[in-house]
Write a protein that holds these residues in place. Structure first.
Motif, PDB file in Angstrom:
ATOM      1  N   ARG A   1       2.653   3.334  -6.772  1.00 58.44           N
ATOM      2  CA  ARG A   1       2.094   2.421  -5.323  1.00 58.44           C
ATOM      3  C   ARG A   1       3.185   1.119  -5.107  1.00 58.44           C
ATOM      4  NH1 ARG A   1      -3.213   0.641  -4.767  1.00 58.44           N
ATOM      5  NH2 ARG A   1      -2.603   0.096  -2.349  1.00 58.44           N
TER       6      ARG A   1
ATOM      7  N   GLN B   1       2.721   4.231  -0.960  1.00 59.35           N
ATOM      8  CA  GLN B   1       2.157   5.230  -1.550  1.00 59.35           C
ATOM      9  C   GLN B   1       4.049   6.096  -1.323  1.00 59.35           C
ATOM     10  OE1 GLN B   1      -0.990   7.860  -1.831  1.00 59.35           O
ATOM     11  NE2 GLN B   1      -2.258   6.150  -0.946  1.00 59.35           N
TER      12      GLN B   1
ATOM     13  N   SER C   1       4.355   7.715   1.870  1.00 58.54           N
ATOM     14  CA  SER C   1       3.187   7.870   2.996  1.00 58.54           C
ATOM     15  C   SER C   1       2.891   6.806   4.229  1.00 58.54           C
ATOM     16  CB  SER C   1       2.107   7.149   2.464  1.00 58.54           C
ATOM     17  OG  SER C   1       1.874   5.896   1.596  1.00 58.54           O
TER      18      SER C   1
ATOM     19  N   ALA D   1       0.962  -1.333  -0.215  1.00 54.42           N
ATOM     20  CA  ALA D   1       0.168   0.261   0.279  1.00 54.42           C
ATOM     21  C   ALA D   1       1.039   1.123  -0.045  1.00 54.42           C
ATOM     22  CB  ALA D   1      -0.734   0.252   1.026  1.00 54.42           C
TER      23      ALA D   1
END
Length: 265
Positions: free
Chosen positions: A196, A182, A252, A180
């Protein structure tokens, strides 16, 4: 001159050379890994020490662009790879041939893995995970090559800089979180690309698992040792580098440190 020695001469000069697949239409992956094995011996003989491996072309999104539709791999060396104390580094581009930058996820092994492991078992072999920058380059004009050519051409590895390492113990959702992840890539303050982790063969840990199995099948003489680092492939496209640029990432997941790279002539 052998293919391996011709490529090593091009590497040392930062120069272009002929593609093996153009010189020999039968040049395939088996022949390419034989060349890579000879290059490994030649570099070791002159005092370079392997520190682990890079995996390339795990990002399915760039397969069509480069005409390579499967992962490849090769060694990284004490002359090309380094662990950073912080999150900022400078790299001279001299000696690199048509260099490009790739933001990646890098793993460090605590103990040797075995083929056929589950993701959980493979994670149990790891000591750390980190964000890293790999500088890839090629000695073939215009970034034109076959998969076999890239294996012979040092798996396109030029430099690797690995940011602060994060222990994987106590990170139960590592595979899912890295898939997941980013990544935003910036050059001189402007966003140029993003991606991603899932694009890397469904996530960096899964890419590592598939590579361990492929290593056992295709390069069984290349061992994976405790202490080895392995970088798992770019999460964006690979971007051309010029001197006097500043490249940065935004991530992220705050557990992994974003990096800054300054290019020098």
């Amino acid at each position: 001159m052998s293919v391996a020695r011709a490529l090593l001469a091009a590497y040392d000069a930062g120069a272009l050379c002929a593609r093996p697949s153009v010189r020999d239409a039968s040049f395939d992956l088996r022949a390419a890994f034989a060349v890579a094995d000879e290059l490994r011996r030649l570099r070791s003989a002159r005092g370079e020490r392997p520190l682990g491996y890079k995996i390339g072309f795990t990002n399915r999104g760039i397969w069509q662009r480069y005409g390579v539709h499967q992962p490849i791999w090769g060694p990284v060396w004490d002359s090309t790879a380094a662990l950073l104390d912080g999150a900022e580094t400078r790299i001279a581009l001299q000696g690199l041939s048509q260099p490009r930058l790739e933001p990646e996820v890098v793993f460090g092994f605590a103990r040797a893995p075995q083929a056929g492991m589950s993701l959980a078992d493979l994670q149990g072999c790891l000591e750390w995970v980190a964000h890293g920058f790999e500088i890839v380059h090629t000695h073939f004009a215009g970034w034109q090559f076959s998969a076999a050519d890239t294996v012979a051409d040092f798996a396109l590895h030029g430099r690797l800089r690995v940011g602060p390492r994060v222990p994987v113990r106590g990170w139960p959702t590592l595979a899912e979180d890295l898939a997941a992840l980013q990544v935003e890539l910036l050059c001189d303050g402007q966003t140029v690309d993003s991606g991603r982790g899932v694009v890397v063969l469904d996530g960096p840990l899964n890419a590592l698992r598939l590579w361990v199995d492929a290593m056992a099948e295709h390069t069984p003489g290349w061992t994976i040792r405790p202490g080895d680092m392995v970088t798992t492939g770019t999460i964006t496209d690979a971007w051309p580098l010029r001197p006097d640029q500043t490249w940065q990432t935004r991530l992220s997941d705050a557990r992994l440190k974003a990096l800054t790279l300054h290019t020098l002539a």
